[in-house]
Design an enzyme around this catalytic site. Sequence first.
Site, PDB file in Angstrom:
ATOM      1  N   GLU A   1      42.903  32.013  24.042  1.00 60.33           N
ATOM      2  CA  GLU A   1      42.921  31.909  25.498  1.00 60.33           C
ATOM      3  C   GLU A   1      44.312  31.989  26.110  1.00 60.33           C
ATOM      4  O   GLU A   1      44.456  32.448  27.234  1.00 60.33           O
ATOM      5  CB  GLU A   1      42.259  30.587  25.918  1.00 60.33           C
ATOM      6  CG  GLU A   1      40.778  30.486  25.597  1.00 60.33           C
ATOM      7  CD  GLU A   1      39.956  31.519  26.353  1.00 60.33           C
ATOM      8  OE1 GLU A   1      40.242  31.748  27.552  1.00 60.33           O
ATOM      9  OE2 GLU A   1      39.039  32.104  25.749  1.00 60.33           O
TER      10      GLU A   1
ATOM     11  N   SER B   1     -10.348 -13.192  29.095  1.00 55.99           N
ATOM     12  CA  SER B   1     -10.110 -14.580  28.687  1.00 55.99           C
ATOM     13  C   SER B   1      -8.633 -14.923  28.537  1.00 55.99           C
ATOM     14  O   SER B   1      -8.295 -16.078  28.284  1.00 55.99           O
ATOM     15  CB  SER B   1     -10.843 -14.865  27.378  1.00 55.99           C
ATOM     16  OG  SER B   1     -12.242 -14.806  27.576  1.00 55.99           O
TER      17      SER B   1
END
Length: 866
Positions: free
Chosen positions: A86, A463
């Site tokens: 680069e 229950s």
Amino acid sequence: MKWLVRILFALGAMAIVGALGVVGMYYYIKPELPSVAVLKDVRLQTPMRVYSADGELISQFGEKRRIPLNIEDMPPLLIKAFLDTEDSRFYEHPGIDFVGLGRAAVNLVLTGHKSQGASTITMQLARNFFLTREKTYIRKIKEMFIAWHIEQLLSKDEILELYLNKIELGHRAFGVGAAAQVYYGKDVKDLTLPEMAVLAGLPKAPSTLNPISSPERALARRNVVLARMKDMGDITQAQYDEASKAPNTAKYHGAEITLSAHYVAEMVRQEMVDLFGEDAAYGEGYQVFTTINSKDQRAAQQAVITNVLNYDRRHGWRGPVQKLKDWPWDESKIQDFLKGQMTYTPLIPAVVTAVQDQSATVEVKGKGKLELDWSAMDWARPFINENRQGPAPDKASEIVAPGDLVYVRPHGDGWLLAQIPEVNSAFVSLRPQDGAIEALVGGFNYYLSKYNRVTQAKRQVGSNIKPFIYSAALDNGFTLASLVNDAPINQWDRSQGYAWRPKNSPPVYNGPTRLRMGLAESKNVMSVRLLRAVGIDTVIDRLSDFGFPREDLPRNESLALGSASLTPMNVARGFSAIANGGFLVTPYLIDKVEDGYGNLVWMATPKVACAECEQMLAKAKPWPVVNDQEAAMDAAFAQLQGSGDVSWQEQCPVSYIGSNRLAPRAISAQTAFLVTQAMESTIWGGGSWNHGTGWNGTGWRAARELKRHDIAGKTGTTNESKDAWFSGFMPDLQATSWIGYDTYQHELGGTTRMKAITDDPIFGKEGGAKSAQPPWNAYMKIALDGMPEEGFPVPPGIVTVRIDRETGKLTRATDYTSRFEYFKAGTEPKTFARDTLANPFDGPLQPSQSSNDDIFAPAEPQKTGN
């Protein structure tokens, strides 16, 4: 000389004009240039990461995956790869490479195309932080000026570090740290030379040059990078030759999830967005530490999956998912088809390719051919409905055929034929002392259904409601020894025009029965009679004390049987209040949040259950403020702190929290203890099996599997068995399990016994004990492993006396007809059973060391299985 002077003069003039032009251009666009000072304190956008309490990664959220690294932590050869490709003159130019610019300009003049870039790494950094990717001359000029500013502000190493952490590298990976993980599942320090070269080739076109989307182009670009590194002298010819021939090893790697808990992760995501906002939650790099215990979470998930699959299997085979058209297919076509079919761990899609007499060959997604022997499929009797199954199969062709799409799952050392279950489940466990969520499972599979049944599904509790109703009875004249008539109820409802006849399940009635047995055996008619005796308003007030929303509590007697619809989290919270001695804690999931640098930015401050703190506060009475409990407690703490007496700090284990973090009371410690005692009998039963009076509580399977006495629980089954529950606890852990269909069109039903299913002995009518308790047992077996058995502490104000099992009255008998029972002081029975000696005492029964020691005893924990 004249021409030379003219040429030099012209060049000088051009240089001056050029310089003036650059200066003019700078001042022209200066107002549009951003301040680069922010780079001194740049905060790279990093994802939110969610951890368990013991540090296992649960999930991460955010558009950009980034793992910020210091430049010292990046391999030098990786840095060279980027620089050589680069910006080889990076350490030489001032942010603008004039040689590169000249070369690009010449190329533009000769070809008419902008085919060569001249962006330095600094210019790329400027574009990534401040500009767009549009290819215009004005953007390029801005880019150069910003790059020049950056070079004045930061060192070369700082610029390079920012660049390598900021650069986009495809597949939502930003920076080399994330890219190494996404493409290779590695830390950057473990990358090979060809892998480094692949990453260095990505900035040019990350979407089209990455090795997953475009492997051939990625390898070609990689070799360009390697050639550049060789030309720059950073690798040898031999290294180049070897690296350029390396195969493409890249494949997508998600985050390094070590604890998969999708329902937990989604709850955290929602809460973090509420706390910090969407942008901050997803991009500030927050580290979220939950209360989840990884061992407990895995145990809960496995328990839920196993239980749902067992339920589904015993109810029969519903047939293949689909039959493939134009059969037969070749193997490659089958695998291509299977790639598009979802896997719902542990269920994996497969296609049946051949069927033998009592076996079948299947092509399994990602695994190739497998043989299913008869033991893997002999369970598959036809499903008729939730209550009926067809006859057991005799051969494989009765179950599957070639071309059938089915599911299989691992089982022991082999595989089982399977199917996607239609029933679903939820599980949550809490730390009773403060409400911390230890484990949470919102359903069978998150990708099958993201609906979180723990927090979103309001289901009838059956229950499971009874312990809370019994707590109201125990505060309104009843004791564990009180007799309530266990007999059928026939009540004419004038408004409806019919008689309401609540029934026991099973429909067995014992006549006058002690409360302890009534709760342990889950007697429906006894619960209704208690509600009538106490009053529905009193019961609803009590249920709301446990945090149950009043709007979810029906104002009729069906409430006694659990017609209220509550979420599993509601239920778990209520039971935690019984487990911790009566304090109503609030469930919470996030313990603390740190920023990306490890700084604490948020911490939970849960209200806690602390009887010791409460007792210390009581010493400071009278409270200056009597109509505001929290203000009164604050004043009491201030009195204690100002008194000079520090003993309370030693006795109160969480005294540092301050009074504003003491959880409010739902019920008294004494009531919580007595309800717990009855729930222990749910597990261990009572009576004498040797003398024919033994009985089991509805949760007896927990006693058989866990073999410890510090557990209490309660089953729950609704009308027509559309919901099944089990909730239970020990002193330090509470858990609630639910199973049912997401729609009320289906009931859990029942099954007949099948010899083929040897690892799941459950059959008959489904309900709380059979359908919801197995995952609770399996979870507790792992969660409590290595944890010493401890009894439930007896609070002050509790006494025990020996009672007659049949009448609940005092007795001198010491055989199987009697037992010690717990009472709130002053509520113990004052009269003897008819078949024992008369009470020799005048007035209330008092503790004594004389001849009535066999009647009255100090309050100590007693095993309830005697």
